[in-house]
Design an enzyme around this catalytic site. Structure first.
Site, PDB file in Angstrom:
ATOM      1  N   ARG A  70     -12.147 -39.788 -46.401  1.00 17.40           N
ATOM      2  CA  ARG A  70     -11.908 -40.467 -47.694  1.00 17.40           C
ATOM      3  C   ARG A  70     -12.553 -39.599 -48.756  1.00 17.40           C
ATOM      4  O   ARG A  70     -13.763 -39.360 -48.739  1.00 17.40           O
ATOM      5  CB  ARG A  70     -12.512 -41.873 -47.689  1.00 17.40           C
ATOM      6  CG  ARG A  70     -12.492 -42.507 -49.075  1.00 17.40           C
ATOM      7  CD  ARG A  70     -12.766 -43.989 -49.059  1.00 17.40           C
ATOM      8  NE  ARG A  70     -11.597 -44.726 -48.601  1.00 17.40           N
ATOM      9  CZ  ARG A  70     -11.328 -45.996 -48.933  1.00 17.40           C
ATOM     10  NH1 ARG A  70     -12.143 -46.667 -49.722  1.00 17.40           N
ATOM     11  NH2 ARG A  70     -10.248 -46.592 -48.468  1.00 17.40           N
ATOM     12  N   HIS A  75      -2.586 -42.959 -50.039  1.00 17.06           N
ATOM     13  CA  HIS A  75      -3.328 -43.868 -49.156  1.00 17.06           C
ATOM     14  C   HIS A  75      -2.368 -44.279 -48.026  1.00 17.06           C
ATOM     15  O   HIS A  75      -1.925 -45.427 -47.943  1.00 17.06           O
ATOM     16  CB  HIS A  75      -3.811 -45.076 -49.942  1.00 17.06           C
ATOM     17  CG  HIS A  75      -4.939 -45.824 -49.279  1.00 17.06           C
ATOM     18  ND1 HIS A  75      -5.433 -45.503 -48.031  1.00 17.06           N
ATOM     19  CD2 HIS A  75      -5.675 -46.890 -49.705  1.00 17.06           C
ATOM     20  CE1 HIS A  75      -6.405 -46.340 -47.720  1.00 17.06           C
ATOM     21  NE2 HIS A  75      -6.574 -47.187 -48.719  1.00 17.06           N
ATOM     22  N   GLN A 125      -3.074 -47.429 -45.783  1.00 21.82           N
ATOM     23  CA  GLN A 125      -2.778 -48.700 -46.456  1.00 21.82           C
ATOM     24  C   GLN A 125      -1.279 -48.983 -46.413  1.00 21.82           C
ATOM     25  O   GLN A 125      -0.853 -50.102 -46.126  1.00 21.82           O
ATOM     26  CB  GLN A 125      -3.260 -48.640 -47.912  1.00 21.82           C
ATOM     27  CG  GLN A 125      -3.029 -49.916 -48.685  1.00 21.82           C
ATOM     28  CD  GLN A 125      -3.862 -51.070 -48.156  1.00 21.82           C
ATOM     29  OE1 GLN A 125      -5.068 -50.969 -48.035  1.00 21.82           O
ATOM     30  NE2 GLN A 125      -3.219 -52.184 -47.816  1.00 21.82           N
ATOM     31  N   ASP A 161      -2.657 -53.850 -57.645  1.00 25.07           N
ATOM     32  CA  ASP A 161      -3.926 -53.220 -57.249  1.00 25.07           C
ATOM     33  C   ASP A 161      -4.822 -53.275 -58.484  1.00 25.07           C
ATOM     34  O   ASP A 161      -4.354 -53.565 -59.590  1.00 25.07           O
ATOM     35  CB  ASP A 161      -3.649 -51.764 -56.817  1.00 25.07           C
ATOM     36  CG  ASP A 161      -4.871 -51.079 -56.201  1.00 25.07           C
ATOM     37  OD1 ASP A 161      -5.910 -51.750 -55.981  1.00 25.07           O
ATOM     38  OD2 ASP A 161      -4.791 -49.866 -55.950  1.00 25.07           O
ATOM     39  N   CYS A 198      -3.986 -54.588 -51.970  1.00 22.80           N
ATOM     40  CA  CYS A 198      -4.692 -53.815 -50.935  1.00 22.80           C
ATOM     41  C   CYS A 198      -6.161 -54.193 -50.831  1.00 22.80           C
ATOM     42  O   CYS A 198      -6.806 -53.881 -49.827  1.00 22.80           O
ATOM     43  CB  CYS A 198      -4.531 -52.318 -51.205  1.00 22.80           C
ATOM     44  SG  CYS A 198      -5.162 -51.835 -52.821  1.00 22.80           S
ATOM     45  N   ARG A 211      -4.560 -53.648 -41.375  1.00 28.41           N
ATOM     46  CA  ARG A 211      -5.142 -52.303 -41.394  1.00 28.41           C
ATOM     47  C   ARG A 211      -5.587 -51.930 -39.973  1.00 28.41           C
ATOM     48  O   ARG A 211      -5.410 -50.813 -39.519  1.00 28.41           O
ATOM     49  CB  ARG A 211      -6.345 -52.236 -42.355  1.00 28.41           C
ATOM     50  CG  ARG A 211      -6.021 -52.462 -43.823  1.00 28.41           C
ATOM     51  CD  ARG A 211      -5.161 -51.349 -44.392  1.00 28.41           C
ATOM     52  NE  ARG A 211      -5.741 -50.039 -44.187  1.00 28.41           N
ATOM     53  CZ  ARG A 211      -6.628 -49.455 -45.001  1.00 28.41           C
ATOM     54  NH1 ARG A 211      -7.000 -50.059 -46.118  1.00 28.41           N
ATOM     55  NH2 ARG A 211      -7.113 -48.238 -44.740  1.00 28.41           N
TER      56      ARG A 211
HETATM   57  N1   CP Z   1      -7.786 -51.166 -49.284  1.00 27.77           N
HETATM   58  C1   CP Z   1      -8.776 -50.332 -48.947  1.00 27.77           C
HETATM   59  O1   CP Z   1      -8.581 -49.110 -48.724  1.00 27.77           O
HETATM   60  O2   CP Z   1      -9.994 -50.941 -48.839  1.00 27.77           O
HETATM   61  P1   CP Z   1     -11.387 -50.180 -48.739  1.00 27.77           P
HETATM   62  O3   CP Z   1     -11.542 -49.376 -50.010  1.00 27.77           O
HETATM   63  O4   CP Z   1     -12.422 -51.279 -48.615  1.00 27.77           O
HETATM   64  O5   CP Z   1     -11.375 -49.281 -47.544  1.00 27.77           O
END
Ligand code: CP
Length: 325
Positions: A114, A141, A144, A237, A277, A305
């Site tokens: 990440r 992403h 997601q 979002d 998300c 997820r």
């Molecule tokens: N939706 C998502 O990626 O959540 P986090 O940022 O908590 O991993």
């Protein structure tokens, strides 16, 4: 639920996943089938699949869902994880992405990253000799998006012919990966955003080209009502992504008309679901009455997820023998 056939060569084995467009539509559809199969199976049934395998999680940004769902996925599949937070590795700062990737490839079997910019992630993945998974970058992403299409398929049976309305910042990573996955599976994507936050014409053209074989398409609307009218899914979002906090005031002002309120949901199909998300800001991009209401699918989406990432790990790290094809 699915017939188990002898596995032909698994086309995803050993590959990385940095963005949705790296998948063929058939591979994306297979990952969703695999996720549904793994979700339906007793957890203990697949504990041998990744026994002795280690997944490294390198996170330069905070995470609840991505981190925990990958950690639990590895536990369910018999493997283990190793977590390192940003300051401990800083790809491209303490050492080059290429050096870090080659070193880590000697220790672990796959790596979730990440990070901020997407380019160093590409450099990192190109140098790695193990699969690298994008756990969120400024560009995409994909994990997601896998959970999102799994959730939509569970609710509607298939994405073909559905209308997915995305409201808010139509240029962000979540919107982009969602739109790619949905058009590839034959859905119409409507982005409701002001001109400042709508996808570029080039992006819309690329989405339409990507969706064309399956009948999927993408359009942008400045009018939120036009974007949502007749939709099967309404998605939003947060208005300001991590790392973009300097734009918060401007985004709040410009995106306010695109907040998902009960009134706006009223223009969608009566059966429409609401998706986000998470994390969410109630009273900003979504009203509490929507996200906590009967049409909300956000916690199924969050749960998915786990199942989508289990499927991804099985696809990238095994020959998928005995799995549905
Ligand atoms: N939706 C998502 O990626 O959540 P986090 O940022 O908590 O991993």
């Amino acid at each position: 639920m699915y017939a188990v056939a002898p596995a032909p060569t698994n086309p995803l084995a050993g590959r990385s996943l940095l963005s949705v467009e790296e998948l063929a539509a058939g591979e994306l559809a297979w990952l969703v089938r695999l996720a549904r199969y793994l979700k339906a199976a007793p957890v203990h049934e697949h504990r041998a699949l990744l026994r002795g395998r280690t997944l490294a999680l390198l996170f330069e940004k905070p995470s609840l869902r991505t981190r925990v769902s990958f950690e639990v996925a590895m536990q369910h599949l018999g493997g283990q994880t190793l977590f390192a937070a940003g300051g401990e590795f800083l790809i491209g700062t303490r050492e080059s992405p290429e050096d870090a990737a080659q070193v880590l490839s000697r220790y672990v079997d796959a790596i979730v990253v990440r990070t901020h910019a997407h380019e160093p992630l590409i450099q990192f993945a190109n140098a790695a000799s193990v699969p690298v998974i994008n756990g969120l970058s400024a560009y995409a992403h994909p994990c997601q998006a896998l959970a999102d299409v799994l959730t939509i398929e569970e609710r509607f049976g298939a994405l073909g012919g559905l209308t997915i309305a995305y409201l808010g910042d139509g240029r962000n990573n979540v919107a982009y990966s969602l739109a790619q996955a949905c058009v590839m599976l034959g859905a119409r994507v409507h982005v409701g955003a002001p001109n400042s936050h709508r996808p570029s014409e080039a992006t819309l053209a690329a989405l339409n080209a990507l969706g064309e074989p399956a009948g999927g398409s993408a359009r942008a609307f400045a009018d939120p009502v036009r974007a949502v009218r007749g939709a099967d899914v309404i998605y939003t979002d947060v208005w300001t992504s991590m790392g973009e906090e300097r734009y918060r005031e401007r985004n709040d002002a410009m995106l306010r008309p695109y907040a998902v309120t009960p009134e706006l949901v009223g223009y969608a199909q009566p059966h429409a679901i609401f998706m986000h998300c998470l994390p969410a800001h109630r009273g900003e991009e979504v009203s509490p009455g929507v996200i906590d209401g009967a049409q909300s699918a956000v916690f199924d989406q969050a749960e998915n997820r786990l199942h989508a990432q289990k499927a991804l790990l099985v696809a990238l790290l095994t020959d998928a023998k005995g799995m549905p094809q």
